[in-house]
Enzyme design. Structure first.
Site, mmCIF file in Angstrom:
data_model
loop_
_atom_site.group_PDB
_atom_site.id
_atom_site.type_symbol
_atom_site.label_atom_id
_atom_site.label_comp_id
_atom_site.label_asym_id
_atom_site.label_seq_id
_atom_site.Cartn_x
_atom_site.Cartn_y
_atom_site.Cartn_z
ATOM 1 N N HIS A 17 0.840 -1.201 0.000
ATOM 2 C CA HIS A 17 0.000 0.000 0.000
ATOM 3 C C HIS A 17 0.884 1.264 0.000
ATOM 4 O O HIS A 17 0.690 2.175 -0.820
ATOM 5 C CB HIS A 17 -0.902 -0.013 1.236
ATOM 6 N N GLU A 18 1.836 1.291 0.921
ATOM 7 C CA GLU A 18 2.725 2.453 1.013
ATOM 8 C C GLU A 18 3.587 2.600 -0.240
ATOM 9 O O GLU A 18 3.925 3.710 -0.644
ATOM 10 C CB GLU A 18 3.618 2.337 2.252
ATOM 11 N N HIS A 21 1.918 4.791 -2.796
ATOM 12 C CA HIS A 21 2.162 6.222 -2.550
ATOM 13 C C HIS A 21 3.575 6.596 -2.992
ATOM 14 O O HIS A 21 3.792 7.620 -3.661
ATOM 15 C CB HIS A 21 2.020 6.532 -1.054
#
Length: 346
Positions: A17-18, A21
């Site tokens: 998920h990170e 980003h």
């Protein structure tokens, strides 16, 4: 061993998920100060370019810390210096990568195991399906307005719409038929049933069809997440029914332990299956329009796009701070519930 595997899986899903980003931030030239695995005190790491890559003490989660994420630091590569559309893509990158991971894992799982198609193998005597004329070989394609592609969707749909009269669309000998079924309460299981059995057989597919069914699997997992949230909002389930990091790690560990007797392949497939569920859920949860979540920030950007006025940094920071505090309170409550369940042996 099972706890270690559980922590690694849970950690990987959050790091992916990170990474979403991180990847888009780098793409748009935003300075990333830190990309970390875990929380708490820094254990080890290295610096490459402007970014500090490090491992922290607590193995739950991670972070992509961008320059000027909450306030403008004056750096030209600050997050807040970037155009609105770029900031929106960077923020949406995390949930998008969760959906991407769920899709990739679905391709692997379906490629190895195949899928159980929504085909009726038999009907239960005295239940609506048989009384309406459904029979072995019928392939269910729709329940109400919901399109069905895999058998588990029938099970889950009936769970979330317990007792509701439903229009069922099915195919028999190439022709499409519809009928209306009112589920009947089964006194033994306490569940409302339409009265059909699946084949229990998994069909292997060619690579292109497999990717299509991976999309259907992702849709199915997202559907579960949204319907579960609906039950939470309406009070059908409470905080005690939710799971946080502690509960998730326990669930993964239990899945691993229970799969050992079936062989290595089933261990891997069951762990992939629960990873698909967790990754899709994390993507959905982060898109909720709640302060401090990615969805909350995207809502602010939508307001900014409509009004053509930038929300003051202090206002946005205050909203996110309040949201963060509320999320931490919820996490503590959920964690307490998880620990209580473990102590009670649930």
């Amino acid at each position: 061993m099972k706890i270690l595997i559980a922590i690694l899986i849970f950690g990987f899903i959050i790091i992916f998920h990170e990474f979403g980003h991180f990847l888009f931030a780098k793409k748009f030239g935003v300075k990333v100060n830190e990309f970390s695995v875990g929380f708490g005190p820094r254990l080890v790491g290295f610096k490459k370019g402007d970014t500090d890559y490090c491992l922290r003490l607590l193995p739950f989660g991670g972070a992509c810390v961008m320059e000027g994420e909450s306030e403008d630091t004056g750096d030209d590569r600050s997050f807040l210096k970037k155009p609105l559309w770029q900031r929106a893509i960077i923020v949406a990158g995390g949930p998008l990568f969760n959906f991407l991971l769920a899709f990739i894992l679905s391709v692997i799982m379906i490629g190895c195991m195949g899928v159980e198609l929504p085909v009726v193998s038999d009907v239960m005597e005295g239940y609506p399906a048989g009384e309406a004329g459904l029979q072995a070989g019928d392939r269910i394609t729709k329940l109400g307005s919901y399109h069905v592609h895999i058998y588990n969707e029938i099970v889950v749909y009936n769970f979330f719409h317990a007792g509701e009269t439903t229009e069922v669309t099915y195919i028999r000998d190439g022709e499409t038929h519809t009928t209306t079924l009112e589920p009947k309460l089964d006194s033994e299981s306490g569940r409302y049933l339409i009265g059909i059995y699946g084949t229990g057989e998994r069909t292997r597919l060619n690579p292109f069809v497999t990717m299509g069914y991976a999309v259907f699997e992702l849709k199915y997992q997202i559907y579960i997440a949204f319907e579960s949230l609906g039950m939470l909002v309406t009070g059908q389930v409470g905080v005690q029914d939710m799971s946080g990091p502690v509960g998730i790690v326990k669930t993964i560990g239990d899945t691993y332990q229970q799969s050992l007797s079936s062989g290595a392949l089933y261990v891997v497939m069951n762990l992939i299956s629960i990873s698909i569920l967790l990754s899709a859920n994390l993507g959905v949860m982060n898109l909720l329009p709640f302060p401090a979540l990615d969805g909350g920030r995207l809502l602010i950007y939508l307001i900014e796009a409509v009004t053509r006025k930038k929300v003051p940094e202090k206002v946005e920071a205050a909203i996110n701070a309040v949201g963060f505090v509320l999320l931490m309170i919820l996490m503590v409550l959920v964690m307490g519930s998880d620990i209580s369940k473990i102590v009670k042996g649930q």
